[in-house]
Each structure stands twice: as C-alpha cells, then as structure tokens.
Design a protein around this motif. Structure first.
Motif, mmCIF file in Angstrom:
data_model
loop_
_atom_site.group_PDB
_atom_site.id
_atom_site.type_symbol
_atom_site.label_atom_id
_atom_site.label_comp_id
_atom_site.label_asym_id
_atom_site.label_seq_id
_atom_site.Cartn_x
_atom_site.Cartn_y
_atom_site.Cartn_z
ATOM 1 N N SER A 176 0.834 -1.211 0.000
ATOM 2 C CA SER A 176 0.000 0.000 0.000
ATOM 3 C C SER A 176 0.864 1.255 0.000
ATOM 4 O O SER A 176 0.580 2.214 -0.725
ATOM 5 N N LYS A 177 1.911 1.252 0.803
ATOM 6 C CA LYS A 177 2.814 2.404 0.826
ATOM 7 C C LYS A 177 3.496 2.582 -0.526
ATOM 8 O O LYS A 177 3.634 3.713 -1.009
ATOM 9 N N GLU A 178 3.898 1.486 -1.142
ATOM 10 C CA GLU A 178 4.529 1.564 -2.466
ATOM 11 C C GLU A 178 3.583 2.159 -3.499
ATOM 12 O O GLU A 178 3.977 3.004 -4.303
ATOM 13 N N GLU A 179 2.327 1.729 -3.497
ATOM 14 C CA GLU A 179 1.342 2.264 -4.442
ATOM 15 C C GLU A 179 1.121 3.757 -4.198
ATOM 16 O O GLU A 179 1.031 4.541 -5.144
ATOM 17 N N PHE A 180 1.024 4.134 -2.925
ATOM 18 C CA PHE A 180 0.849 5.546 -2.619
ATOM 19 C C PHE A 180 2.055 6.357 -3.082
ATOM 20 O O PHE A 180 1.901 7.403 -3.720
ATOM 21 N N LEU A 181 3.256 5.899 -2.765
ATOM 22 C CA LEU A 181 4.460 6.644 -3.145
ATOM 23 C C LEU A 181 4.603 6.748 -4.660
ATOM 24 O O LEU A 181 5.021 7.784 -5.181
ATOM 25 N N LYS A 182 4.239 5.699 -5.364
ATOM 26 C CA LYS A 182 4.263 5.732 -6.831
ATOM 27 C C LYS A 182 3.256 6.770 -7.337
ATOM 28 O O LYS A 182 3.572 7.580 -8.214
ATOM 29 N N ALA A 183 2.053 6.779 -6.772
ATOM 30 C CA ALA A 183 1.029 7.749 -7.182
ATOM 31 C C ALA A 183 1.459 9.166 -6.796
ATOM 32 O O ALA A 183 1.275 10.102 -7.568
ATOM 33 N N TRP A 184 2.039 9.338 -5.610
ATOM 34 C CA TRP A 184 2.494 10.661 -5.171
ATOM 35 C C TRP A 184 3.591 11.170 -6.089
ATOM 36 O O TRP A 184 3.601 12.339 -6.464
ATOM 37 N N SER A 185 4.506 10.300 -6.465
ATOM 38 C CA SER A 185 5.584 10.681 -7.372
ATOM 39 C C SER A 185 5.015 11.102 -8.720
ATOM 40 O O SER A 185 5.415 12.111 -9.298
ATOM 41 N N ASN A 186 4.067 10.347 -9.223
ATOM 42 C CA ASN A 186 3.409 10.680 -10.490
ATOM 43 C C ASN A 186 2.698 12.022 -10.373
ATOM 44 O O ASN A 186 2.815 12.889 -11.227
ATOM 45 N N PHE A 187 1.969 12.210 -9.283
ATOM 46 C CA PHE A 187 1.249 13.450 -9.033
ATOM 47 C C PHE A 187 2.228 14.617 -8.906
ATOM 48 O O PHE A 187 2.022 15.673 -9.495
ATOM 49 N N SER A 188 3.302 14.446 -8.156
ATOM 50 C CA SER A 188 4.282 15.506 -7.948
ATOM 51 C C SER A 188 4.940 15.934 -9.252
ATOM 52 O O SER A 188 5.246 17.106 -9.431
ATOM 53 N N ASN A 189 5.146 15.003 -10.150
ATOM 54 C CA ASN A 189 5.756 15.326 -11.445
ATOM 55 C C ASN A 189 4.795 16.063 -12.362
ATOM 56 O O ASN A 189 5.232 16.675 -13.331
ATOM 57 N N LEU A 190 3.492 16.034 -12.079
ATOM 58 C CA LEU A 190 2.508 16.726 -12.900
ATOM 59 C C LEU A 190 2.360 18.196 -12.523
ATOM 60 O O LEU A 190 1.775 18.960 -13.256
ATOM 61 N N LYS A 191 2.853 18.578 -11.338
ATOM 62 C CA LYS A 191 2.684 19.957 -10.829
ATOM 63 C C LYS A 191 3.319 20.969 -11.742
ATOM 64 O O LYS A 191 4.316 20.841 -12.305
#
Length: 119
Positions: A104-119
């Motif tokens: 779950s943490k890995e999925e969140f961190l992957k999504a957060w990284s993807n989200f952060s790169n979209l900013k």
C-alpha cells in the motif's frame, strides 16, 4: 473524506471533493469492493490497492490527488493548512499484514511521485 467510501456510495470523487472544499481537511486513501458481494473484501473492508475486484489502484489514487490539487487543498504555504492524507488498508483473511502495508505504501508513493511530477 474516505476515498473508498465514495465508491460505495456511488459518489464521484470529483463532485464530492468540490462539495467539501474549505471544510474537509483529512483524507483517507482506501480501496473497496462494490460489484461482487461474494468477494471476501466486499464492502468497506479496505483491501490493498489494486485488489482483484476492487475500485482503487494507482490510477485512482493519482486521480484523487489531482482532484485535491484542483480544489486547492495543497495551495497554502502554511503547513497547518495542508490536508492530512492517510492510507486505510487491512488484510483480507490469509494475507500478510506487513506485506499489505508495504504494498500500500509503495502504491501511494508511486502515485504521489506521479502526481508531484505533474505539478
């Protein structure tokens, strides 16, 4: 706001987050199973992200984070005005809790990284 519960209530995350803008400050990222009552994780049991038959995986987490940004939840420069994000997950019978938490943490961190790169 509980991400998984939005699917159980058949509410659009986009609509729901817009409705609570300015009021909500704590968001649970979580999964649920809605379509198969025979699935052992049916209902609000918060299985791991990407669970077979579940509603929430990487794409849905990324989308939810994007909606938070779109609704200006991350705009303040004051840390106390930032939203609280938590992961709500629990193992289905027979699953290793440590593995479920790590996944779950890995999925969140992957999504957060993807989200952060979209900013």
């Amino acid at each position: 706001i509980d991400q998984g519960h939005l699917y159980l209530l058949r509410e659009s995350p986009s609509y729901s987050l817009a409705q609570v803008k300015g009021f909500a400050s704590h968001f649970h990222l979580g999964n649920c199973v809605v379509r198969d009552p025979k699935n052992p994780a049916f209902g609000a049991k918060h299985p791991v992200f990407g669970f077979s038959g579940g509603e929430v995986g990487f794409r849905e987490i990324s989308h939810f984070l994007s909606l938070l940004k779109e609704n200006q939840y991350f705009d303040s420069n004051r840390p106390w005005d930032k939203p609280i994000l938590s992961i709500e997950v629990r193992p289905v019978i027979g699953e290793d809790p440590h593995q479920i938490l790590n996944q779950s943490k890995e999925e969140f961190l992957k999504a957060w990284s993807n989200f952060s790169n979209l900013k």
